[in-house]
Scaffold this motif. Sequence first.
Motif, PDB file in Angstrom:
ATOM      1  N   THR A 106       0.820  -1.206   0.000  1.00 50.87           N
ATOM      2  CA  THR A 106       0.000   0.000   0.000  1.00 50.87           C
ATOM      3  C   THR A 106       0.859   1.262   0.000  1.00 50.87           C
ATOM      4  O   THR A 106       0.444   2.298  -0.523  1.00 50.87           O
ATOM      5  CB  THR A 106      -0.955   0.006   1.206  1.00 50.87           C
ATOM      6  OG1 THR A 106      -0.213  -0.208   2.415  1.00 50.87           O
ATOM      7  CG2 THR A 106      -2.007  -1.087   1.068  1.00 50.87           C
ATOM      8  N   ALA A 107       2.062   1.184   0.558  1.00 56.35           N
ATOM      9  CA  ALA A 107       2.979   2.313   0.476  1.00 56.35           C
ATOM     10  C   ALA A 107       3.342   2.599  -0.981  1.00 56.35           C
ATOM     11  O   ALA A 107       3.423   3.761  -1.411  1.00 56.35           O
ATOM     12  CB  ALA A 107       4.227   2.040   1.293  1.00 56.35           C
ATOM     13  N   THR A 108       3.557   1.535  -1.750  1.00 55.09           N
ATOM     14  CA  THR A 108       3.847   1.683  -3.172  1.00 55.09           C
ATOM     15  C   THR A 108       2.696   2.351  -3.900  1.00 55.09           C
ATOM     16  O   THR A 108       2.903   3.180  -4.806  1.00 55.09           O
ATOM     17  CB  THR A 108       4.149   0.309  -3.799  1.00 55.09           C
ATOM     18  OG1 THR A 108       5.284  -0.269  -3.153  1.00 55.09           O
ATOM     19  CG2 THR A 108       4.422   0.425  -5.287  1.00 55.09           C
ATOM     20  N   GLN A 109       1.470   2.030  -3.517  1.00 52.72           N
ATOM     21  CA  GLN A 109       0.307   2.652  -4.145  1.00 52.72           C
ATOM     22  C   GLN A 109       0.320   4.164  -3.955  1.00 52.72           C
ATOM     23  O   GLN A 109      -0.030   4.916  -4.869  1.00 52.72           O
ATOM     24  CB  GLN A 109      -0.969   2.051  -3.559  1.00 52.72           C
ATOM     25  CG  GLN A 109      -1.200   0.598  -3.942  1.00 52.72           C
ATOM     26  CD  GLN A 109      -2.342  -0.041  -3.160  1.00 52.72           C
ATOM     27  OE1 GLN A 109      -3.007   0.613  -2.352  1.00 52.72           O
ATOM     28  NE2 GLN A 109      -2.583  -1.314  -3.395  1.00 52.72           N
ATOM     29  N   ILE A 110       0.735   4.614  -2.773  1.00 52.89           N
ATOM     30  CA  ILE A 110       0.809   6.058  -2.521  1.00 52.89           C
ATOM     31  C   ILE A 110       1.861   6.700  -3.424  1.00 52.89           C
ATOM     32  O   ILE A 110       1.611   7.733  -4.063  1.00 52.89           O
ATOM     33  CB  ILE A 110       1.129   6.332  -1.047  1.00 52.89           C
ATOM     34  CG1 ILE A 110      -0.007   5.845  -0.142  1.00 52.89           C
ATOM     35  CG2 ILE A 110       1.385   7.824  -0.811  1.00 52.89           C
ATOM     36  CD1 ILE A 110       0.307   5.930   1.337  1.00 52.89           C
ATOM     37  N   ALA A 111       3.046   6.099  -3.470  1.00 50.17           N
ATOM     38  CA  ALA A 111       4.125   6.662  -4.289  1.00 50.17           C
ATOM     39  C   ALA A 111       3.739   6.702  -5.764  1.00 50.17           C
ATOM     40  O   ALA A 111       4.002   7.691  -6.462  1.00 50.17           O
ATOM     41  CB  ALA A 111       5.402   5.853  -4.085  1.00 50.17           C
ATOM     42  N   GLU A 112       3.108   5.643  -6.244  1.00 49.08           N
ATOM     43  CA  GLU A 112       2.702   5.595  -7.646  1.00 49.08           C
ATOM     44  C   GLU A 112       1.591   6.596  -7.943  1.00 49.08           C
ATOM     45  O   GLU A 112       1.570   7.213  -9.019  1.00 49.08           O
ATOM     46  CB  GLU A 112       2.273   4.180  -8.012  1.00 49.08           C
ATOM     47  CG  GLU A 112       3.439   3.184  -8.024  1.00 49.08           C
ATOM     48  CD  GLU A 112       3.013   1.766  -8.338  1.00 49.08           C
ATOM     49  OE1 GLU A 112       1.788   1.488  -8.271  1.00 49.08           O
ATOM     50  OE2 GLU A 112       3.889   0.936  -8.644  1.00 49.08           O
ATOM     51  N   ALA A 113       0.673   6.772  -6.997  1.00 48.12           N
ATOM     52  CA  ALA A 113      -0.406   7.747  -7.199  1.00 48.12           C
ATOM     53  C   ALA A 113       0.149   9.163  -7.253  1.00 48.12           C
ATOM     54  O   ALA A 113      -0.346  10.006  -8.014  1.00 48.12           O
ATOM     55  CB  ALA A 113      -1.439   7.610  -6.082  1.00 48.12           C
ATOM     56  N   ALA A 114       1.169   9.441  -6.449  1.00 51.81           N
ATOM     57  CA  ALA A 114       1.794  10.759  -6.485  1.00 51.81           C
ATOM     58  C   ALA A 114       2.427  11.022  -7.845  1.00 51.81           C
ATOM     59  O   ALA A 114       2.270  12.107  -8.422  1.00 51.81           O
ATOM     60  CB  ALA A 114       2.833  10.876  -5.377  1.00 51.81           C
ATOM     61  N   ASP A 115       3.137  10.030  -8.359  1.00 46.81           N
ATOM     62  CA  ASP A 115       3.748  10.178  -9.685  1.00 46.81           C
ATOM     63  C   ASP A 115       2.686  10.409 -10.753  1.00 46.81           C
ATOM     64  O   ASP A 115       2.837  11.274 -11.627  1.00 46.81           O
ATOM     65  CB  ASP A 115       4.567   8.930 -10.028  1.00 46.81           C
ATOM     66  CG  ASP A 115       5.888   8.873  -9.286  1.00 46.81           C
ATOM     67  OD1 ASP A 115       6.319   9.913  -8.744  1.00 46.81           O
ATOM     68  OD2 ASP A 115       6.486   7.776  -9.232  1.00 46.81           O
ATOM     69  N   ALA A 116       1.610   9.620 -10.695  1.00 49.19           N
ATOM     70  CA  ALA A 116       0.559   9.720 -11.707  1.00 49.19           C
ATOM     71  C   ALA A 116      -0.145  11.067 -11.663  1.00 49.19           C
ATOM     72  O   ALA A 116      -0.540  11.613 -12.707  1.00 49.19           O
ATOM     73  CB  ALA A 116      -0.462   8.594 -11.507  1.00 49.19           C
ATOM     74  N   ALA A 117      -0.292  11.623 -10.476  1.00 53.69           N
ATOM     75  CA  ALA A 117      -1.008  12.893 -10.325  1.00 53.69           C
ATOM     76  C   ALA A 117      -0.097  14.108 -10.479  1.00 53.69           C
ATOM     77  O   ALA A 117      -0.581  15.239 -10.539  1.00 53.69           O
ATOM     78  CB  ALA A 117      -1.688  12.940  -8.961  1.00 53.69           C
ATOM     79  N   GLY A 118       1.213  13.886 -10.528  1.00 50.90           N
ATOM     80  CA  GLY A 118       2.133  15.010 -10.580  1.00 50.90           C
ATOM     81  C   GLY A 118       2.146  15.803  -9.298  1.00 50.90           C
ATOM     82  O   GLY A 118       2.346  17.027  -9.293  1.00 50.90           O
ATOM     83  N   ARG A 119       1.935  15.102  -8.170  1.00 41.88           N
ATOM     84  CA  ARG A 119       1.912  15.735  -6.860  1.00 41.88           C
ATOM     85  C   ARG A 119       2.961  15.068  -5.967  1.00 41.88           C
ATOM     86  O   ARG A 119       3.551  14.062  -6.328  1.00 41.88           O
ATOM     87  CB  ARG A 119       0.518  15.640  -6.224  1.00 41.88           C
ATOM     88  CG  ARG A 119      -0.547  16.459  -6.947  1.00 41.88           C
ATOM     89  CD  ARG A 119      -0.234  17.936  -6.849  1.00 41.88           C
ATOM     90  NE  ARG A 119      -1.263  18.773  -7.479  1.00 41.88           N
ATOM     91  CZ  ARG A 119      -1.197  19.211  -8.718  1.00 41.88           C
ATOM     92  NH1 ARG A 119      -0.165  18.871  -9.492  1.00 41.88           N
ATOM     93  NH2 ARG A 119      -2.152  19.986  -9.198  1.00 41.88           N
ATOM     94  N   ARG A 120       3.189  15.635  -4.784  1.00 40.98           N
ATOM     95  CA  ARG A 120       4.191  15.105  -3.867  1.00 40.98           C
ATOM     96  C   ARG A 120       3.501  14.376  -2.717  1.00 40.98           C
ATOM     97  O   ARG A 120       2.477  14.819  -2.189  1.00 40.98           O
ATOM     98  CB  ARG A 120       5.057  16.236  -3.306  1.00 40.98           C
ATOM     99  CG  ARG A 120       5.819  17.016  -4.353  1.00 40.98           C
ATOM    100  CD  ARG A 120       6.882  16.197  -5.055  1.00 40.98           C
ATOM    101  NE  ARG A 120       7.969  15.816  -4.180  1.00 40.98           N
ATOM    102  CZ  ARG A 120       9.062  16.562  -3.972  1.00 40.98           C
ATOM    103  NH1 ARG A 120       9.181  17.746  -4.556  1.00 40.98           N
ATOM    104  NH2 ARG A 120      10.026  16.125  -3.173  1.00 40.98           N
ATOM    105  N   ALA A 121       4.102  13.278  -2.308  1.00 35.91           N
ATOM    106  CA  ALA A 121       3.649  12.525  -1.132  1.00 35.91           C
ATOM    107  C   ALA A 121       4.842  12.366  -0.202  1.00 35.91           C
ATOM    108  O   ALA A 121       5.936  11.980  -0.631  1.00 35.91           O
ATOM    109  CB  ALA A 121       3.097  11.163  -1.535  1.00 35.91           C
ATOM    110  N   PHE A 122       4.627  12.649   1.079  1.00 33.36           N
ATOM    111  CA  PHE A 122       5.685  12.600   2.085  1.00 33.36           C
ATOM    112  C   PHE A 122       5.242  11.711   3.248  1.00 33.36           C
ATOM    113  O   PHE A 122       4.053  11.559   3.513  1.00 33.36           O
ATOM    114  CB  PHE A 122       5.974  14.001   2.636  1.00 33.36           C
ATOM    115  CG  PHE A 122       6.260  15.045   1.613  1.00 33.36           C
ATOM    116  CD1 PHE A 122       7.526  15.207   1.087  1.00 33.36           C
ATOM    117  CD2 PHE A 122       5.246  15.892   1.165  1.00 33.36           C
ATOM    118  CE1 PHE A 122       7.794  16.186   0.143  1.00 33.36           C
ATOM    119  CE2 PHE A 122       5.501  16.878   0.230  1.00 33.36           C
ATOM    120  CZ  PHE A 122       6.777  17.029  -0.298  1.00 33.36           C
ATOM    121  N   VAL A 123       6.234  11.167   3.962  1.00 32.23           N
ATOM    122  CA  VAL A 123       5.979  10.430   5.191  1.00 32.23           C
ATOM    123  C   VAL A 123       6.542  11.230   6.364  1.00 32.23           C
ATOM    124  O   VAL A 123       7.637  11.785   6.274  1.00 32.23           O
ATOM    125  CB  VAL A 123       6.588   9.012   5.146  1.00 32.23           C
ATOM    126  CG1 VAL A 123       8.085   9.039   4.865  1.00 32.23           C
ATOM    127  CG2 VAL A 123       6.305   8.257   6.434  1.00 32.23           C
TER     128      VAL A 123
END
Length: 331
Positions: A106-123
């Motif tokens: 599920t962590a990978t899903q977050i990283a991939e969604a960020a790439d797809a949306a052109g947005r940043r995801a942080f922990v």
Amino acid sequence: MTERLIGIGILGAAGIAERAIVEPARVLEGVRVIAIGARDPARARTAAARLGVPESGDYEMVLNHPDVDLVYIPLPSTVQADWAVRALQAGKHVLCEKPLSANGTTATQIAEAADAAGRRAFVGFHYRLHGFTRRLLEVLTSGVLGDLQRVEFDFSIPHFVVKPGNIRLDGDLGGGSFMDVGCYAVDLTRAAWGEPRVVSAEAVLSADDPRVDLQMDAELKLARGIPARIRSSFIGDDQGSMSLRVVGTAAQLEATSVIVPQWGAELRVTASDRVVIEERAVDGENSYARQLEHVAAVLRVGSPSPLDAALGVGTMRVVDEVYRAAGLQPR
């Protein structure tokens, strides 16, 4: 030139939101908490009134708010990925409270969604942005210790802190000591020495929920077979521990309060009877303020961050392997 205001929305009325976001935002320029949402909008209204947040409602209100640029998500790890992906698809950046998600998948899903949306995801490994941690990593990688011989973490919370009813004791919500504090040790290990290999792990399980580790002792191997031992615990003694000990051929290092440096963290390097380095965290520096300041700066300039979700995926994969080694399933 005035910096563009970054509007922040919060999902959930968890207590950590005040310490991690609301309080730092009050003293930092260029950021403002705009809205807070909860499953129960009445609870969000109560939290908003207490914290001085202007708007409240449900989760969808926050995700659709035109003035919210960054969504802070301090939800249980088992639902965090779902809401992070929704926020990213809504065009928002996200800061997920640690751990990034329930597991590596599920962590990978977050990283991939960020790439797809052109947005940043942080922990939210807030400790990484504190000056003490930056100095600690500098010393660990400087060579002053000589050749590494062993690494020992003891991240034990006093036994009276995590009480019955706490979500950290609920397997359905991703509970467990390694999820809560062991992940810090994995993150620091990877930052200092690269990817470890999990050798073994042994858990003390909760009698109320045998999916939950009250204590975990994990053995990892670093490059060249160097042993790294991590203890995470909810059943520590009255003082607890947030300590790191590293032994090398030339010197040894001891650090305290590693998870929350502003609680009097100390760093000491000794060689035989000689003190080589002795330092304390600077009074008044707050890791959560440093984290929010950092995230805001990164969003403005687009620079890389040690908190990037793509990097955090590796930490969750190691956490998964520790649970498997202990005979448990990843969260």
